[in-house]
Design an enzyme around this catalytic site. Structure first.
Site, PDB file in Angstrom:
ATOM      1  CD  GLU A   1       5.530 -11.577  11.916  1.00 25.88           C
ATOM      2  OE1 GLU A   1       5.028 -12.396  11.139  1.00 25.88           O
ATOM      3  OE2 GLU A   1       5.706 -10.364  11.635  1.00 25.88           O
TER       4      GLU A   1
ATOM      5  CG  HIS B   1       9.032  -1.290   9.035  1.00 30.61           C
ATOM      6  ND1 HIS B   1       8.603   0.021   8.999  1.00 30.61           N
ATOM      7  CD2 HIS B   1       8.121  -1.957   9.785  1.00 30.61           C
ATOM      8  CE1 HIS B   1       7.482   0.134   9.696  1.00 30.61           C
ATOM      9  NE2 HIS B   1       7.179  -1.053  10.193  1.00 30.61           N
TER      10      HIS B   1
ATOM     11  CB  SER C   1     -16.742  10.297 -17.856  1.00 30.20           C
ATOM     12  OG  SER C   1     -17.320   9.779 -16.655  1.00 30.20           O
TER      13      SER C   1
END
Length: 340
Positions: free
Chosen positions: A84, A108, A252
């Site tokens: 920003e 980015h 499990s």
């Protein structure tokens, strides 16, 4: 999809260039220190006047320059400051100072892809994006490894933009793990979607909802914390190591059966994917970026209020107490707010 490694990169290309790292937060500190440790000799941290980060950078022996001064001095300026703040900073301090033939780089693609920054045609526009937080980028480098990086070229004024990007990625450790060639659009839109729908937005809301469900049903908050937050790392580590099948192999049979019968009840696939597609449409159309920049333009009142509300959630209070009982967590922490 092309993947490059250190053997494909000339790390020496970056070593003698004047490199300005704009910002000294999570990514900025990692880039600067990894570049330095890879042999880059001319690194400056570009900061606004009075920045509290100057003390942290200088404590690491790094030189600090004003932003306009650094833009005029550098051969490559890497933007690692918050999204920003990038456009207003670029217009005020960089656009007219960066010389022809220099490079402007990003970790980015948001500001370039959505047209918030429109660099001159006479400069290289490159993205070098590690696929991990800055503290991980630094930590893995120090261990002798690296975090995979993305590299993309939006404008190749010099004719060597890709080679420079690969050299930079190699110097911050990306070439040890792999550097994937992409483009600004693909990186930006997939990154925003992953953050919002799964990694930050989806996961955090799932954790809080699970915690609240147990506490509201009368179970101890400490038990709810362990089952809905603490053990997330145990499961994610198994998935990170070898995929979902690896996790199911390790847990499990009871847990695996519960996954199959209850996971779709929490996230009905048709409904969930429809909502995810709506999120992706907001990203692709630019609505998300428009709304975020509008929020920033008025001082981020909703954003900051939501942050305060979330930070005061019971799960944070309980977590602070329980983590105090597990000193090995803080002993190995990646984030040290006093240093980075």
């Amino acid at each position: 999809m092309r993947v490059y490694y250190d053997r494909d990169c000339d790390v020496n290309l970056i070593k003698n260039k004047n490199i300005a790292i704009l910002g000294y937060g999570s990514q900025g500190h990692a880039h600067a220190l990894n570049l330095r440790d890879s042999g880059a000799t001319n690194i400056a941290i570009a900061l606004r006047d009075g920045s509290a980060s100057a003390r942290k950078a200088e404590a690491e022996g790094l030189q600090v320059k004003g932003i306009a001064e650094a833009a005029a001095w550098c051969d490559l300026m890497m933007f690692t400051m918050p999204d920003e703040l990038q456009a207003i900073t670029y217009q005020a301090h960089v656009h007219d100072k960066l010389r022809d033939g220099a490079a402007i780089a990003f970790a980015h693609g948001l500001n370039v892809h959505f047209g918030l920054i429109e660099p001159r045609a006479t400069v290289d526009v490159v993205m070098m994006a590690p696929k991990g937080p800055g503290h991980t980028v630094r930590g893995e480098y120090l261990k002798g490894g690296g975090v995979p990086c993305l590299v993309a070229v939006e404008n190749d004024a010099s004719g060597k933009a890709l080679e420079i990007g690969l050299s930079y990625c190699s110097a911050i450790g990306g070439g040890r793990a792999g550097i994937i060639e992409t483009n600004f659009k693909e990186e930006c839109e997939t990154d925003l979607f992953g953050e919002q729908a799964v990694l930050c937005g989806g996961l955090v809301e799932l954790i809080r909802a699970g915690f609240e469900t147990l506490v509201e049903a009368g179970y101890a908050p400490e038990m709810a914390y362990f089952e809905c937050l603490h053990e997330v790392k145990l499961i994610v580590d198994l998935i990170y190591e070898g995929g979902i099948a690896n996790m199911n192999y390790s847990i499990s049979n009871t847990a695996e059966f519960g996954e199959y019968v209850s996971g779709p009840r929490v996230f009905p696939k048709t409904e969930t994917k429809a909502r995810m597609k709506a999120i992706l449409d907001d990203i692709q159309s630019g609505r998300f970026v428009r709304d975020w920049m509008a929020e920033c333009a008025v001082g981020q009142p909703s954003f900051k209020a939501t942050r305060r509300n979330n930070d005061s959630h019971q799960i944070e209070e309980v977590g602070t107490t329980l983590r105090g009982m597990m000193p090995w967590i803080s002993a190995g922490k990646m984030v040290d707010k006093d240093r980075n």
